[in-house]
Design a protein around this motif. Structure first.
Motif, mmCIF file in Angstrom:
data_model
loop_
_atom_site.group_PDB
_atom_site.id
_atom_site.type_symbol
_atom_site.label_atom_id
_atom_site.label_comp_id
_atom_site.label_asym_id
_atom_site.label_seq_id
_atom_site.Cartn_x
_atom_site.Cartn_y
_atom_site.Cartn_z
ATOM 1 N N ASN A 85 -5.642 8.380 28.209
ATOM 2 C CA ASN A 85 -4.024 8.020 28.005
ATOM 3 C C ASN A 85 -4.495 7.110 26.674
ATOM 4 N N ILE A 86 -5.336 8.155 25.512
ATOM 5 C CA ILE A 86 -5.058 7.983 24.439
ATOM 6 C C ILE A 86 -4.695 8.736 23.661
ATOM 7 N N ALA A 87 -4.458 8.452 22.671
ATOM 8 C CA ALA A 87 -3.727 9.748 21.640
ATOM 9 C C ALA A 87 -4.540 9.867 20.442
ATOM 10 N N PRO A 88 -4.087 11.065 20.228
ATOM 11 C CA PRO A 88 -5.758 11.211 19.740
ATOM 12 C C PRO A 88 -4.851 10.194 17.941
ATOM 13 N N CYS A 89 -5.893 9.870 16.937
ATOM 14 C CA CYS A 89 -5.382 8.937 16.136
ATOM 15 C C CYS A 89 -5.459 9.319 14.725
ATOM 16 N N ALA A 90 -5.182 10.667 14.453
ATOM 17 C CA ALA A 90 -4.504 11.537 14.106
ATOM 18 C C ALA A 90 -3.274 11.785 13.946
ATOM 19 N N SER A 91 -1.775 11.289 15.097
ATOM 20 C CA SER A 91 -1.330 11.706 14.982
ATOM 21 C C SER A 91 -0.395 10.699 14.614
ATOM 22 N N CYS A 92 -1.248 9.443 14.782
ATOM 23 C CA CYS A 92 -0.273 8.123 13.381
ATOM 24 C C CYS A 92 -1.193 7.747 12.553
ATOM 25 N N HIS A 93 -2.637 8.049 12.250
ATOM 26 C CA HIS A 93 -3.097 7.890 11.454
ATOM 27 C C HIS A 93 -3.703 8.160 10.219
ATOM 28 N N LYS A 138 2.985 7.911 8.941
ATOM 29 C CA LYS A 138 4.080 8.053 10.363
ATOM 30 C C LYS A 138 4.784 6.610 9.964
ATOM 31 N N ALA A 139 5.600 5.692 10.021
ATOM 32 C CA ALA A 139 6.554 4.637 9.493
ATOM 33 C C ALA A 139 5.389 3.167 10.262
ATOM 34 N N GLY A 140 5.033 2.356 9.395
ATOM 35 C CA GLY A 140 4.401 1.284 10.275
ATOM 36 C C GLY A 140 2.805 1.968 10.407
ATOM 37 N N SER A 141 2.118 2.778 10.756
ATOM 38 C CA SER A 141 1.095 3.303 10.689
ATOM 39 C C SER A 141 -0.188 3.144 9.227
ATOM 40 N N PRO A 142 -1.297 2.806 9.283
ATOM 41 C CA PRO A 142 -1.730 2.809 8.006
ATOM 42 C C PRO A 142 -2.233 3.973 8.012
ATOM 43 N N TRP A 143 -2.196 4.686 7.152
ATOM 44 C CA TRP A 143 -3.158 5.747 6.526
ATOM 45 C C TRP A 143 -5.010 6.071 6.713
ATOM 46 N N LEU A 144 -5.904 5.750 7.164
ATOM 47 C CA LEU A 144 -7.262 5.353 7.443
ATOM 48 C C LEU A 144 -7.819 6.631 6.142
ATOM 49 N N GLU A 145 -7.048 7.584 6.452
ATOM 50 C CA GLU A 145 -8.880 8.433 5.854
ATOM 51 C C GLU A 145 -8.691 7.740 4.871
ATOM 52 N N GLY A 146 -10.228 7.811 4.214
ATOM 53 C CA GLY A 146 -10.439 7.212 3.097
ATOM 54 C C GLY A 146 -11.219 6.036 3.344
ATOM 55 N N MET A 147 -10.751 4.928 3.782
ATOM 56 C CA MET A 147 -10.769 3.673 3.868
ATOM 57 C C MET A 147 -12.150 3.544 4.227
ATOM 58 N N PRO A 148 -12.960 2.468 3.553
ATOM 59 C CA PRO A 148 -14.081 2.088 4.209
ATOM 60 C C PRO A 148 -14.217 1.784 5.707
ATOM 61 N N ALA A 149 -15.653 2.445 5.828
ATOM 62 C CA ALA A 149 -15.949 2.710 7.811
ATOM 63 C C ALA A 149 -16.134 1.154 8.287
ATOM 64 N N ALA A 150 -16.845 0.207 7.143
ATOM 65 C CA ALA A 150 -16.843 -1.221 7.615
ATOM 66 C C ALA A 150 -15.323 -2.214 7.739
ATOM 67 N N TYR A 151 -14.474 -1.739 6.988
ATOM 68 C CA TYR A 151 -13.024 -2.119 6.978
ATOM 69 C C TYR A 151 -12.570 -1.243 8.342
ATOM 70 N N VAL A 152 -12.417 -0.213 8.796
ATOM 71 C CA VAL A 152 -12.118 0.494 9.898
ATOM 72 C C VAL A 152 -12.530 -0.070 11.215
ATOM 73 N N GLN A 153 -13.867 0.084 11.084
ATOM 74 C CA GLN A 153 -14.670 -0.423 11.879
ATOM 75 C C GLN A 153 -14.459 -1.837 12.120
ATOM 76 N N ALA A 154 -14.153 -3.090 12.094
ATOM 77 C CA ALA A 154 -13.596 -4.367 12.054
ATOM 78 C C ALA A 154 -12.683 -4.590 12.150
ATOM 79 N N GLN A 155 -11.212 -3.983 12.211
ATOM 80 C CA GLN A 155 -10.061 -3.604 11.849
ATOM 81 C C GLN A 155 -9.573 -3.030 13.228
#
Length: 103
Positions: free
Chosen positions: A22-30, A36-53
């Motif tokens: 029951n896991i939606a694709p990350c790309a559907s929101c991020h 998408k409103a309220g969803s941060p755009w993750l493309e281009g974010m540093p790997a360490a930051y995304v992983q930590a979040q």
């Protein structure tokens, strides 16, 4: 699997999610198509930051997802899956950095 701009592959969790868990694709929101409103755009974010979040959602340290959707998803992911997702989104920055600039 579709290729990324750097020649790698798009992880299944980003592209199609995991319906059995029951896991939606990350790309559907991020990222991927449109923000998408309220969803941060993750493309281009540093790997360490995304992983930590993502780990913070999984551990319950981060809880600013109003309905708990990120916590529910991230609790189901393995550390390797989280690292793969983070690395993929970071690779999108590298692809952007390689584009020629128009002058």
């Amino acid at each position: 699997m579709p290729d990324t701009p750097r020649g790698g592959t798009v992880p299944a969790l980003v592209r199609v999610g995991d319906p059995m868990r029951n896991i939606a694709p990350c790309a559907s929101c991020h990222g991927g198509i449109e923000p998408k409103a309220g969803s941060p755009w993750l493309e281009g974010m540093p790997a360490a930051y995304v992983q930590a979040q993502l780990l913070a959602f999984a551990n319950g340290e981060r809880h600013n997802d109003a309905l708990g959707q990120m916590r529910n998803v991230e609790r189901q992911l393995t550390a390797a899956e989280i690292a793969q997702i983070a690395a993929y989104h970071a690779s999108k920055r590298e692809a952007e950095d390689l584009k020629p600039t128009v002058q």
